[in-house]
Design a protein around this motif. Sequence first.
Motif, mmCIF file in Angstrom:
data_model
loop_
_atom_site.group_PDB
_atom_site.id
_atom_site.type_symbol
_atom_site.label_atom_id
_atom_site.label_comp_id
_atom_site.label_asym_id
_atom_site.label_seq_id
_atom_site.Cartn_x
_atom_site.Cartn_y
_atom_site.Cartn_z
ATOM 1 N N GLN A 166 0.810 -1.221 0.000
ATOM 2 C CA GLN A 166 0.000 0.000 0.000
ATOM 3 C C GLN A 166 0.843 1.270 0.000
ATOM 4 O O GLN A 166 0.307 2.368 -0.050
ATOM 5 C CB GLN A 166 -0.938 -0.012 1.204
ATOM 6 N N ARG A 167 2.141 1.127 0.023
ATOM 7 C CA ARG A 167 3.020 2.295 0.049
ATOM 8 C C ARG A 167 3.077 2.984 -1.308
ATOM 9 O O ARG A 167 2.875 2.359 -2.344
ATOM 10 C CB ARG A 167 4.433 1.883 0.433
ATOM 11 N N ASP A 168 3.396 4.265 -1.280
ATOM 12 C CA ASP A 168 3.645 4.996 -2.515
ATOM 13 C C ASP A 168 4.916 4.447 -3.150
ATOM 14 O O ASP A 168 5.860 4.075 -2.451
ATOM 15 C CB ASP A 168 3.815 6.493 -2.243
ATOM 16 N N GLY A 169 4.947 4.397 -4.454
ATOM 17 C CA GLY A 169 6.128 3.938 -5.163
ATOM 18 C C GLY A 169 6.337 2.436 -5.083
ATOM 19 O O GLY A 169 7.458 1.959 -5.210
ATOM 20 N N ILE A 170 5.262 1.690 -4.896
ATOM 21 C CA ILE A 170 5.375 0.240 -4.731
ATOM 22 C C ILE A 170 6.022 -0.428 -5.947
ATOM 23 O O ILE A 170 6.774 -1.385 -5.804
ATOM 24 C CB ILE A 170 4.002 -0.405 -4.398
ATOM 25 N N GLU A 171 5.757 0.082 -7.139
ATOM 26 C CA GLU A 171 6.326 -0.535 -8.344
ATOM 27 C C GLU A 171 7.852 -0.498 -8.307
ATOM 28 O O GLU A 171 8.514 -1.486 -8.621
ATOM 29 C CB GLU A 171 5.795 0.161 -9.595
ATOM 30 N N VAL A 172 8.404 0.629 -7.893
ATOM 31 C CA VAL A 172 9.864 0.761 -7.791
ATOM 32 C C VAL A 172 10.390 -0.160 -6.695
ATOM 33 O O VAL A 172 11.414 -0.818 -6.861
ATOM 34 C CB VAL A 172 10.263 2.230 -7.522
ATOM 35 N N MET A 173 9.668 -0.218 -5.587
ATOM 36 C CA MET A 173 10.090 -1.073 -4.477
ATOM 37 C C MET A 173 10.084 -2.547 -4.886
ATOM 38 O O MET A 173 11.008 -3.288 -4.561
ATOM 39 C CB MET A 173 9.191 -0.835 -3.262
ATOM 40 N N ILE A 174 9.039 -2.955 -5.581
ATOM 41 C CA ILE A 174 8.967 -4.352 -6.025
ATOM 42 C C ILE A 174 10.085 -4.640 -7.016
ATOM 43 O O ILE A 174 10.754 -5.670 -6.918
ATOM 44 C CB ILE A 174 7.579 -4.682 -6.613
ATOM 45 N N ASP A 175 10.311 -3.728 -7.944
ATOM 46 C CA ASP A 175 11.402 -3.939 -8.900
ATOM 47 C C ASP A 175 12.757 -4.055 -8.206
ATOM 48 O O ASP A 175 13.570 -4.887 -8.562
ATOM 49 C CB ASP A 175 11.454 -2.812 -9.935
ATOM 50 N N SER A 176 12.984 -3.233 -7.190
ATOM 51 C CA SER A 176 14.283 -3.264 -6.516
ATOM 52 C C SER A 176 14.439 -4.470 -5.591
ATOM 53 O O SER A 176 15.564 -4.832 -5.242
ATOM 54 C CB SER A 176 14.523 -1.966 -5.748
ATOM 55 N N HIS A 177 13.331 -5.103 -5.205
ATOM 56 C CA HIS A 177 13.386 -6.260 -4.305
ATOM 57 C C HIS A 177 12.862 -7.535 -4.966
ATOM 58 O O HIS A 177 12.550 -8.505 -4.268
ATOM 59 C CB HIS A 177 12.583 -5.983 -3.030
ATOM 60 N N ARG A 178 12.772 -7.546 -6.282
ATOM 61 C CA ARG A 178 12.156 -8.663 -7.012
ATOM 62 C C ARG A 178 12.737 -10.021 -6.607
ATOM 63 O O ARG A 178 12.001 -10.960 -6.312
ATOM 64 C CB ARG A 178 12.311 -8.434 -8.523
ATOM 65 N N ASP A 179 14.052 -10.154 -6.580
ATOM 66 C CA ASP A 179 14.669 -11.443 -6.247
ATOM 67 C C ASP A 179 14.391 -11.835 -4.803
ATOM 68 O O ASP A 179 14.124 -13.002 -4.507
ATOM 69 C CB ASP A 179 16.177 -11.420 -6.511
ATOM 70 N N LEU A 180 14.454 -10.864 -3.897
ATOM 71 C CA LEU A 180 14.161 -11.137 -2.488
ATOM 72 C C LEU A 180 12.717 -11.593 -2.313
ATOM 73 O O LEU A 180 12.443 -12.545 -1.567
ATOM 74 C CB LEU A 180 14.403 -9.894 -1.626
ATOM 75 N N LEU A 181 11.800 -10.921 -2.990
ATOM 76 C CA LEU A 181 10.378 -11.278 -2.880
ATOM 77 C C LEU A 181 10.112 -12.660 -3.461
ATOM 78 O O LEU A 181 9.325 -13.436 -2.901
ATOM 79 C CB LEU A 181 9.511 -10.215 -3.554
#
Length: 169
Positions: free
Chosen positions: A44-59
């Motif tokens: 629900q955070r702002d900028g979630i797309e960037v966060m997901i992209d930067s943590h894709r492997d971890l997620l």
Amino acid sequence: LHRIGNVHLKMEDPTRAMTYYEEAIGIWCKLCGFGPGGFSEYAQRDGIEVMIDSHRDLLRDMADTLHNMGGVYETNSDFGRALGCYNQALITKRSLLVEKEKSLARQTRLTPVDDYIVSSKTLSSAITLLRSGAIHVVLQNHDVALSYYKSALRIQRQHLGRDHIAVAQ
């Protein structure tokens, strides 16, 4: 930690496996900046797309660990916790795919698929859907089990074709 947990699972020591899985999840949550609300709060955070992209492997790794934790709970007949882990794994897997679909949609002007289960179009998601369906069979939630199984079947046919052993099963 995830891999050590897997070894303990193969050695039929699910308690130790779970200890390592939980420690791995704790580290991934910390690295991704999760609060006590977990991924749903994070999403629900702002900028979630960037966060997901930067943590894709971890997620992705976290989703795999959640799936394995669900398997341990399922083996121990703790179906509520198993479903919780499987659902968290599916939500995480879906978020990775949805962000890719949104990116593709922006590039090609297509509308992304928003359906929760259908958008989890990976074989990894199909396996998690199958495990959730199996639990619902045990719990005698047959309509729910069928929806999970049918969703998994659609994904498997898409990736494996109509004549694969996994599709037959």
